[in-house]
Write an enzyme that holds these catalytic residues in place. Structure first.
Site, short mmCIF file in Angstrom:
data_model
loop_
_atom_site.label_atom_id
_atom_site.label_comp_id
_atom_site.label_asym_id
_atom_site.label_seq_id
_atom_site.Cartn_x
_atom_site.Cartn_y
_atom_site.Cartn_z
N ASN A 44 -6.51 5.33 7.96
CA ASN A 44 -6.07 3.92 7.92
C ASN A 44 -6.78 3.19 6.79
O ASN A 44 -7.88 3.57 6.39
CB ASN A 44 -6.41 3.24 9.25
CG ASN A 44 -5.98 1.79 9.31
OD1 ASN A 44 -4.84 1.46 8.98
ND2 ASN A 44 -6.88 0.90 9.71
N ASN A 72 0.83 -1.21 0.00
CA ASN A 72 0.00 0.00 0.00
C ASN A 72 0.86 1.25 0.00
O ASN A 72 0.54 2.23 -0.68
CB ASN A 72 -0.95 0.00 1.20
CG ASN A 72 -2.19 -0.82 0.95
OD1 ASN A 72 -3.05 -0.41 0.17
ND2 ASN A 72 -2.28 -1.98 1.57
N HIS A 107 -8.20 -0.69 5.76
CA HIS A 107 -8.55 -1.98 6.38
C HIS A 107 -9.09 -2.91 5.29
O HIS A 107 -9.92 -2.50 4.47
CB HIS A 107 -9.61 -1.75 7.46
CG HIS A 107 -9.99 -3.01 8.16
ND1 HIS A 107 -9.18 -3.60 9.11
CD2 HIS A 107 -11.07 -3.82 8.02
CE1 HIS A 107 -9.75 -4.71 9.53
NE2 HIS A 107 -10.90 -4.88 8.89
C1 GRF Z 1 -3.18 -4.48 4.17
O1 GRF Z 1 -4.07 -5.52 3.88
C2 GRF Z 1 -3.86 -3.44 5.01
O2 GRF Z 1 -5.19 -3.28 4.71
C3 GRF Z 1 -3.70 -4.01 6.37
O3 GRF Z 1 -2.41 -4.54 6.40
C4 GRF Z 1 -2.06 -4.93 5.09
C5 GRF Z 1 -0.77 -4.26 4.76
O4 GRF Z 1 -0.25 -4.70 3.54
N1 GRF Z 1 -3.96 -3.01 7.38
P1 GRF Z 1 0.97 -3.96 2.87
O5 GRF Z 1 2.08 -3.89 3.91
O6 GRF Z 1 0.52 -2.60 2.45
O7 GRF Z 1 1.35 -4.82 1.71
#
Ligand code: GRF
Length: 212
Positions: A107, A15, A109
């Site tokens: 955030n 992300n 989720h």
């Molecule tokens: C994602 O699924 C986010 O929604 C959750 O933790 C995960 C993080 O993934 N809170 P990344 O580190 O961004 O690949």
């Protein structure tokens, strides 16, 4: 003028990468000025450094939550951060950090809140047999995934989906949703008012994304 964004992570940072890629485009007024991880080996720190962004590991171990959060707030303030994006930051935030950035902490989720808050949200949804899940971007409060909802994207479960398939498509939706919200924040179009997320939408924009 650019808006200064910090991204807090604990892990892989896919992300984060989506946010970096969006901030790099010339029409996006967001600048990611700092990436902070509470985990030393988080791959997201490497992603940040590759992109030329300051990346710091700040260890939480052995510290009371309020002490750690005060230290993080001080680091963010020193970096003149405007907005804080949590991208897989696996910690609840205490009031000391939230009050330092009121209405400025967001955030992502991997489920359609308020369903399936907490850990392993994709698995929770999969095991519950839901046909539709997705991703939610929300303002952060002191609860577990309880803050005001900003935007959601839906993902349908296909009949032959494994949990991994389902989770991968939810993650792909996260990568569309989170940068969209970062743009809104950077363009001054996102606010928390009276406990509700308010977005000034442009023509053709929506706070809901559908898969496929
Ligand atoms: C994602 O699924 C986010 O929604 C959750 O933790 C995960 C993080 O993934 N809170 P990344 O580190 O961004 O690949």
């Amino acid at each position: 003028m650019t808006v200064r964004v910090a991204v807090l992570i604990s892990g892989s940072g896919t992300n984060l990468q989506a946010l970096i890629d969006t901030a790099a485009s010339s029409d996006c007024p967001a600048e990611i000025v700092l990436v902070l991880s509470n985990k030393e080996g988080a791959y997201g720190l490497s992603r940040a450094r590759t992109a030329g962004i300051d990346a710091v590991w700040h260890d939480h171990r052995g510290k009371p939550r309020a002490t750690y959060d005060q230290e993080v707030a001080d680091i963010l303030r020193r970096n003149r951060v405007d907005w804080v994006f949590l991208a897989g930051f696996m910690r609840l935030l205490s009031p000391v950090l939230l009050e330092a950035f009121p209405g400025r902490v967001v955030n992502i989720h991997p489920a359609l809140l308020p369903s399936f808050p907490g850990l392993q949200a994709q698995k929770q949804a999969f095991d519950a047999g839901v046909r539709v899940s997705g991703a939610t971007v929300h303002f952060v409060d002191a609860g577990m995934d309880t803050g005001a909802i900003i935007a959601q994207g839906t993902v349908c479960r296909q009949d032959d989906d494994t949990l991994d398939d389902f989770s991968a498509r939810i993650l792909a939706m996260e990568h569309r949703l989170f940068p969209m919200v970062m743009r809104w924040a950077a363009e001054g179009r996102l606010a928390l008012r009276g406990g509700e997320a308010v977005v000034s939408l442009a023509t053709g924009e929506s706070r809901s994304l559908l898969d496929s």
